[in-house]
Write an enzyme that holds these catalytic residues in place. Structure first.
Site, PDB file in Angstrom:
ATOM      1  N   LYS A 192    -113.374 -84.627  46.893  1.00  0.00           N
ATOM      2  CA  LYS A 192    -112.309 -85.619  47.089  1.00  0.00           C
ATOM      3  C   LYS A 192    -111.251 -85.513  45.978  1.00  0.00           C
ATOM      4  CE  LYS A 192    -113.252 -90.321  46.725  1.00  0.00           C
ATOM      5  NZ  LYS A 192    -112.181 -91.078  46.089  1.00  0.00           N
ATOM      6  N   SER A 193    -111.701 -85.452  44.741  1.00  0.00           N
ATOM      7  CA  SER A 193    -110.748 -85.389  43.617  1.00  0.00           C
ATOM      8  C   SER A 193    -109.829 -84.174  43.744  1.00  0.00           C
ATOM      9  CB  SER A 193    -111.505 -85.277  42.284  1.00  0.00           C
ATOM     10  OG  SER A 193    -112.183 -86.459  42.010  1.00  0.00           O
ATOM     11  N   ARG A 228    -105.489 -83.679  44.769  1.00  0.00           N
ATOM     12  CA  ARG A 228    -104.576 -82.963  43.858  1.00  0.00           C
ATOM     13  C   ARG A 228    -103.951 -81.761  44.552  1.00  0.00           C
ATOM     14  NH1 ARG A 228    -108.356 -85.710  40.920  1.00  0.00           N
ATOM     15  NH2 ARG A 228    -107.856 -86.309  38.760  1.00  0.00           N
ATOM     16  N   ARG A 280    -107.007-103.727  42.281  1.00  0.00           N
ATOM     17  CA  ARG A 280    -107.306-102.755  41.212  1.00  0.00           C
ATOM     18  C   ARG A 280    -106.172-102.645  40.188  1.00  0.00           C
ATOM     19  NH1 ARG A 280    -110.301 -97.740  43.673  1.00  0.00           N
ATOM     20  NH2 ARG A 280    -110.777 -97.445  41.479  1.00  0.00           N
ATOM     21  N   SER A 289    -109.365 -92.089  31.906  1.00  0.00           N
ATOM     22  CA  SER A 289    -109.203 -92.040  33.363  1.00  0.00           C
ATOM     23  C   SER A 289    -108.506 -90.749  33.773  1.00  0.00           C
ATOM     24  CB  SER A 289    -108.377 -93.243  33.843  1.00  0.00           C
ATOM     25  OG  SER A 289    -107.883 -92.989  35.142  1.00  0.00           O
ATOM     26  N   ASP A 318    -118.816 -91.913  38.966  1.00  0.00           N
ATOM     27  CA  ASP A 318    -118.984 -92.062  40.414  1.00  0.00           C
ATOM     28  C   ASP A 318    -120.443 -91.905  40.867  1.00  0.00           C
ATOM     29  OD1 ASP A 318    -116.291 -92.522  40.716  1.00  0.00           O
ATOM     30  OD2 ASP A 318    -115.812 -90.437  41.188  1.00  0.00           O
ATOM     31  N   ARG A 358    -118.815-102.695  40.804  1.00  0.00           N
ATOM     32  CA  ARG A 358    -120.052-101.941  41.092  1.00  0.00           C
ATOM     33  C   ARG A 358    -121.250-102.430  40.275  1.00  0.00           C
ATOM     34  NH1 ARG A 358    -117.419 -95.948  42.290  1.00  0.00           N
ATOM     35  NH2 ARG A 358    -116.916 -96.457  44.467  1.00  0.00           N
ATOM     36  N   ARG A 363    -119.492 -95.875  47.971  1.00  0.00           N
ATOM     37  CA  ARG A 363    -120.591 -95.353  47.141  1.00  0.00           C
ATOM     38  C   ARG A 363    -121.773 -96.322  47.103  1.00  0.00           C
ATOM     39  NH1 ARG A 363    -118.510 -90.581  45.816  1.00  0.00           N
ATOM     40  NH2 ARG A 363    -116.357 -90.526  45.122  1.00  0.00           N
TER      41      ARG A 363
HETATM   42  C1  S3P Z   1    -111.122 -89.715  39.899  1.00  0.00           C
HETATM   43  C2  S3P Z   1    -111.366 -90.284  38.686  1.00  0.00           C
HETATM   44  C3  S3P Z   1    -112.255 -91.439  38.516  1.00  0.00           C
HETATM   45  C4  S3P Z   1    -113.189 -91.589  39.701  1.00  0.00           C
HETATM   46  C5  S3P Z   1    -112.475 -91.506  41.001  1.00  0.00           C
HETATM   47  C6  S3P Z   1    -111.771 -90.176  41.132  1.00  0.00           C
HETATM   48  C7  S3P Z   1    -110.174 -88.589  39.962  1.00  0.00           C
HETATM   49  O1  S3P Z   1    -111.472 -92.611  38.409  1.00  0.00           O
HETATM   50  O2  S3P Z   1    -113.903 -92.796  39.605  1.00  0.00           O
HETATM   51  O3  S3P Z   1    -113.400 -91.642  42.065  1.00  0.00           O
HETATM   52  O4  S3P Z   1    -110.119 -87.892  40.981  1.00  0.00           O
HETATM   53  O5  S3P Z   1    -109.454 -88.384  38.985  1.00  0.00           O
HETATM   54  P1  S3P Z   1    -110.791 -93.046  37.012  1.00  0.00           P
HETATM   55  O6  S3P Z   1    -109.783 -92.030  36.696  1.00  0.00           O
HETATM   56  O7  S3P Z   1    -110.196 -94.385  37.287  1.00  0.00           O
HETATM   57  O8  S3P Z   1    -111.931 -93.101  36.045  1.00  0.00           O
END
Ligand code: S3P
Length: 449
Positions: free
Chosen positions: A42-43, A47, A144, A187, A335, A366, A408
C-alpha cells in the site's frame, strides 16, 4: 447472523459493499499451510501513482495495491487531470500518463476516503500547484491530525485552512520555497509529503526525522530518476528535478503479510510460503520480532526491484515467547502492532508496547480498539496512554467484536480468533477492503481445521 456449528464456511462475508453491516464469523483452526503471493504494498503503491502522475511519459504499475486507499489516490489524481487506465483486464495493472510535474485544477473536492497517506502525501503536491483545491475524506479521516503537514507546507509558502487542524483541507497552491525542517513526529507520510513538496520547490529542502521511518518515498523518487542525499536521519532534495516514467511491479505488502505470519505463529505445525514479498529493511523489523517471538523464518530469492528489496519468505510455527516493543521499534512496527497485540495472550510472556501514542490517531484509536476487543475475548490487558501490556499464557473464548471501521483491527482479530475457544463474530469486517479486499478468502485458503 451467526452461522451454525456445522457451517462448512468459517468465514461469512455477508456483503462487502454494505458499510457497517457486514460481519465475518471466524472458527478455530489447527494449522496454517500453503503458499500465497500478496497484492502490492500500500505504501509503495500510493507513492508510485503520485510520482507516475508527475513524471514525463507513461508508467506501468503492476501488482498495484487492490485496497480502497490506493484507489482513493487514483481517484484524486484523475480529478487533478491525470489520465490512467487499468490494463490487461486486471484491477492491479495501472498505466499512468505522466503530466510532467503539472496537474490541472480539480472541479470538485478531492475525496481521500479513509486514506491518511493520500491526504498527507498529496497535499505536498497540490500545495505547489497554481490553483486551489480542497481535500476531504470519511468520518475517520476527518478526525486525523493534519497540523504535521500544514505547519511545514505553510512555512514553504502554501496557504492551508482546516477544521482545527483536521480535514477538510483547503489548499491554495504557491511557488514553494525550500525548507530546512526538523519533523517533531516520526512519520513517513509527512516526510514523503515534504519530499514531494521539496521536489516542486525552489532550492534544496532538508528534512530531519526524529528517527528513521520507512524510506519508500526516497526509494520511489530515485526510481523515477530524482537525486536525493541522505546523511543519518536527514534527507535532502533539490527542487526542479524532472522525473521519468517507469515500468515496475509493486512488491507484496509486508503489513498484509503480517496477518498470515501471525496466523502461522499461532500453531507449531504451520508451514507458509509467501513469494515476491517486500523486504525493505525499514519495514522488515516485523520479521526480527517474529523470529524473536518464536517463528522460524527463512528468506530466499532476494532481489532488488527499482531499489526495493523483494524476496520469498518461508515460515514455520514454533513456541511463542514474547516481546517488548518500544522506541524506534514502535515506529518501525506501527502498522503491525494491532496483530502482534491481538495474538499476545497466546505467547508465554505476552507483549508490552510502549511509546505508541501515534496508535491513538490512526484509522481508529488503536490502543483502545485492541484493549476493547481483547477484553471481549476474555483477556486481561492493561491499557496505557501510550501503549499496552498484555500478559501471556491466557486462553481466549470466541466473542462478538467490533472492527471500529479500522481495517487492521478487523484483520488482526480474525487472526486472534483462530486460536480462541468457540467462534468469533467481527462486525464491520468489510473495512478490511481498505487495504486488502481479498483478505478473508485468502486466509480461508491457508487454514486447516
Ligand atoms: C505510512 C506511514 C505510517 C503508516 C501508514 C502508512 C506510509 O503512517 O501507519 O499506514 O506509507 O508512509 P505515519 O507516517 O503517520 O506514521
Amino acid at each position: 447472523m451467526r452461522t451454525g456449528q456445522h457451517d462448512p464456511f468459517p468465514f461469512r462475508y455477508i456483503d462487502p459493499r454494505m458499510k457497517s453491516e457486514s460481519e465475518v464469523i471466524v472458527r478455530p483452526a489447527r494449522h496454517v499451510r500453503g503458499g500465497v503471493s500478496l497484492p502490492g504494498d500500500k505504501s509503495i503503491s500510493h507513492r508510485y501513482a503520485m510520482l507516475a502522475a508527475l513524471a514525463d511519459g507513461p508508467s506501468r504499475l503492476e501488482n498495484y495495491s487492490t485496497g480502497a486507499d490506493c484507489a482513493s489516490t487514483l481517484g484524486c489524481l484523475r480529478s487533478l487531470g491525470v489520465k490512467w487506465e487499468r490494463r490487461d483486464g486486471s484491477d492491479n495493472v495501472i498505466e499512468v500518463q505522466g503530466t510532467g510535474l503539472s496537474l490541472t485544477a480539480p472541479s470538485k473536492r478531492l475525496d481521500c476516503g479513509n486514506s491518511g497517506s493520500t491526504i498527507r502525501m498529496l497535499t505536498g503536491i497540490v500545495a505547489a500547484q497554481k490553483f486551489a483545491s480542497e481535500m476531504a475524506g470519511d468520518e475517520s479521516l476527518s478526525r486525523r491530525p493534519m497540523e504535521r503537514v500544514i505547519t511545514p507546507l505553510t512555512a514553504m509558502g502554501a496557504q492551508i485552512t482546516s477544521q482545527n487542524s483536521r480535514p477538510p483541507l483547503r489548499i491554495t497552491g504557491a511557488e514553494l520555497r525550500s525548507i530546512d525542517y526538523k519533523m517533531p513526529v516520526a512519520s513517513a507520510q509527512v516526510k514523503t509529503c515534504l519530499l514531494f513538496a521539496g521536489l516542486l520547490a525552489d532550492g534544496e529542502t532538508r528534512i530531519q526525522e526524529p528517527l528513521r521511518t520507512r524510506d519508500h518515498g526516497e526509494v520511489a523518487l530515485r526510481a523515477f530518476g530524482a537525486h536525493l542525499e541522505r546523511k543519518g536521519n536527514e534527507v535532502r532534495i533539490r527542487g526542479g528535478q524532472r522525473l521519468r516514467g517507469i515500468d515496475v511491479r509493486v512488491p507484496g505488502d509486508l503489513s498484509s503479510a503480517a496477518f498470515f505470519l501471525c496466523a502461522a505463529a499461532l500453531f507449531p505445525g504451520s508451514q507458509l510460503t509467501i513469494t515476491s514479498l517486500l523486504m525493505n529493511p525499514t519495514r522488515a523489523r516485523l520479521l526480527d520480532i517474529l523470529m524473536q517471538i518464536g517463528l522460524r523464518i527463512s528468506v530466499t530469492q532476494l532481489e532488488e526491484i527499482h531499489g526495493e528489496l523483494v524476496g520469498t519468505l518461508q515460515v514455520a510455527g514454533g513456541k511463542l515467547k514474547g516481546a517488548t516493543i518500544a522506541g524506534a521499534d514502535t515506529a518501525a512496527l506501527i502498522d503491525e502492532i494491532p496483530v502482534l497485540a491481538a495474538i499476545a495472550p497466546y505467547m508465554e510472556q505476552g507483549i508490552e508496547v510502549r511509546d505508541a501514542k501515534e496508535l491513538r490517531v490512526k484509522e481508529s484509536d488503536r490502543i483502545a480498539s485492541i484493549a476493547t476487543n481483547l477484553r471481549a475475548l476474555g483477556a486481561k490487558v492493561e491499557e496505557r496512554e501510550d501503549g499496552l501490556k498484555i500478559p501471556g499464557g491466557q486462553s481466549l473464548r470466541g466473542a462478538e467484536l467490533e472492527s471500529f471501521d479500522d481495517h487492521r483491527i478487523a484483520m488482526a482479530f480474525s487472526i486472534a480468533a483462530l486460536r480462541a475457544h468457540g467462534e468469533t463474530l467481527i462486525r464491520g469486517s468489510e473495512c478490511a477492503a481498505i487495504s486488502y479486499p481479498a483478505f478473508f478468502s485468502t486466509l480461508e485458503g491457508l487454514i486447516e481445521r
